[in-house]
Design a protein around this motif. Structure first.
Motif, mmCIF file in Angstrom:
data_model
loop_
_atom_site.group_PDB
_atom_site.id
_atom_site.type_symbol
_atom_site.label_atom_id
_atom_site.label_comp_id
_atom_site.label_asym_id
_atom_site.label_seq_id
_atom_site.Cartn_x
_atom_site.Cartn_y
_atom_site.Cartn_z
ATOM 1 N N PRO A 197 0.853 -1.197 0.000
ATOM 2 C CA PRO A 197 0.000 0.000 0.000
ATOM 3 C C PRO A 197 0.887 1.245 0.000
ATOM 4 O O PRO A 197 1.895 1.300 0.712
ATOM 5 C CB PRO A 197 -0.790 -0.122 1.307
ATOM 6 N N VAL A 198 0.539 2.240 -0.820
ATOM 7 C CA VAL A 198 1.375 3.436 -0.941
ATOM 8 C C VAL A 198 0.541 4.707 -0.992
ATOM 9 O O VAL A 198 -0.619 4.702 -1.394
ATOM 10 C CB VAL A 198 2.274 3.370 -2.199
ATOM 11 N N LEU A 199 1.193 5.788 -0.611
ATOM 12 C CA LEU A 199 0.648 7.132 -0.763
ATOM 13 C C LEU A 199 1.845 8.075 -0.872
ATOM 14 O O LEU A 199 2.603 8.233 0.097
ATOM 15 C CB LEU A 199 -0.234 7.532 0.418
ATOM 16 N N ASN A 200 2.057 8.635 -2.056
ATOM 17 C CA ASN A 200 3.169 9.558 -2.300
ATOM 18 C C ASN A 200 4.524 8.923 -1.970
ATOM 19 O O ASN A 200 5.306 9.473 -1.192
ATOM 20 C CB ASN A 200 2.959 10.867 -1.536
ATOM 21 N N GLU A 201 4.791 7.780 -2.553
ATOM 22 C CA GLU A 201 6.033 7.045 -2.308
ATOM 23 C C GLU A 201 6.891 6.911 -3.567
ATOM 24 O O GLU A 201 7.640 5.947 -3.710
ATOM 25 C CB GLU A 201 5.706 5.645 -1.759
ATOM 26 N N VAL B 121 1.940 -6.395 -6.090
ATOM 27 C CA VAL B 121 0.761 -5.576 -6.358
ATOM 28 C C VAL B 121 0.906 -4.294 -5.538
ATOM 29 O O VAL B 121 1.023 -4.344 -4.312
ATOM 30 C CB VAL B 121 -0.541 -6.299 -5.966
ATOM 31 N N VAL B 122 0.917 -3.162 -6.204
ATOM 32 C CA VAL B 122 0.979 -1.866 -5.525
ATOM 33 C C VAL B 122 -0.429 -1.280 -5.514
ATOM 34 O O VAL B 122 -1.084 -1.205 -6.551
ATOM 35 C CB VAL B 122 1.968 -0.909 -6.225
ATOM 36 N N VAL B 123 -0.875 -0.867 -4.333
ATOM 37 C CA VAL B 123 -2.196 -0.262 -4.181
ATOM 38 C C VAL B 123 -1.995 1.182 -3.741
ATOM 39 O O VAL B 123 -1.518 1.444 -2.636
ATOM 40 C CB VAL B 123 -3.058 -1.030 -3.156
ATOM 41 N N ASP B 124 -2.340 2.101 -4.635
ATOM 42 C CA ASP B 124 -2.151 3.528 -4.367
ATOM 43 C C ASP B 124 -3.425 4.133 -3.793
ATOM 44 O O ASP B 124 -4.516 3.897 -4.292
ATOM 45 C CB ASP B 124 -1.770 4.257 -5.657
ATOM 46 N N THR C 118 3.825 8.358 -8.102
ATOM 47 C CA THR C 118 3.850 7.004 -7.543
ATOM 48 C C THR C 118 3.171 6.002 -8.467
ATOM 49 O O THR C 118 3.691 4.916 -8.709
ATOM 50 C CB THR C 118 3.179 6.974 -6.156
ATOM 51 N N VAL C 119 2.018 6.335 -8.999
ATOM 52 C CA VAL C 119 1.274 5.396 -9.852
ATOM 53 C C VAL C 119 2.066 5.064 -11.113
ATOM 54 O O VAL C 119 2.167 3.893 -11.494
ATOM 55 C CB VAL C 119 -0.126 5.959 -10.209
ATOM 56 N N GLN C 120 2.658 6.057 -11.738
ATOM 57 C CA GLN C 120 3.440 5.803 -12.946
ATOM 58 C C GLN C 120 4.651 4.919 -12.637
ATOM 59 O O GLN C 120 4.988 4.020 -13.410
ATOM 60 C CB GLN C 120 3.906 7.125 -13.573
ATOM 61 N N THR D 57 -0.986 -2.744 -10.603
ATOM 62 C CA THR D 57 -1.152 -1.495 -9.861
ATOM 63 C C THR D 57 -2.635 -1.192 -9.765
ATOM 64 O O THR D 57 -3.338 -1.205 -10.779
ATOM 65 C CB THR D 57 -0.429 -0.336 -10.567
ATOM 66 N N LEU D 58 -3.082 -0.930 -8.554
ATOM 67 C CA LEU D 58 -4.476 -0.555 -8.323
ATOM 68 C C LEU D 58 -4.506 0.860 -7.767
ATOM 69 O O LEU D 58 -3.664 1.228 -6.949
ATOM 70 C CB LEU D 58 -5.138 -1.506 -7.325
ATOM 71 N N GLU D 59 -5.479 1.634 -8.213
ATOM 72 C CA GLU D 59 -5.647 3.003 -7.725
ATOM 73 C C GLU D 59 -6.980 3.111 -7.000
ATOM 74 O O GLU D 59 -8.016 2.757 -7.547
ATOM 75 C CB GLU D 59 -5.644 3.993 -8.877
#
Length: 66
Positions: free
Chosen positions: A8-12, A35-38, A45-47, A56-58
């Motif tokens: 899980p990420v936020l501005n990473e 799997v990255v979940v933004d 971060t998403v790119q 990648t999930l948003e």
């Protein structure tokens, strides 16, 4: 056996490449899915995740943990 690692990420944007590389270094090739979940990042971060992760999930911010 295949293992899925959910990050899980936020501005990473800056830290994500090293985290993904660390997970991949510790795994047998082909044995891990990343799997990255933004949670609504405002940086790139998403790119970055799309380029490096298997999926990648948003999601939008849900009002929790921010």
């Amino acid at each position: 056996m295949r293992v899925t690692v959910v990050i899980p990420v936020l501005n990473e944007e800056a830290e994500l490449p090293e985290v993904i590389a660390h997970v991949r270094r510790g795994a047998v090739p082909g044995s891990v899915e990343i799997v990255v979940v933004d949670g609504g990042s405002s940086d790139r971060t998403v790119q970055t995740a799309r380029r490096l992760a298997d999926r990648t999930l948003e999601l939008s911010r849900s009002g929790r943990a921010y």
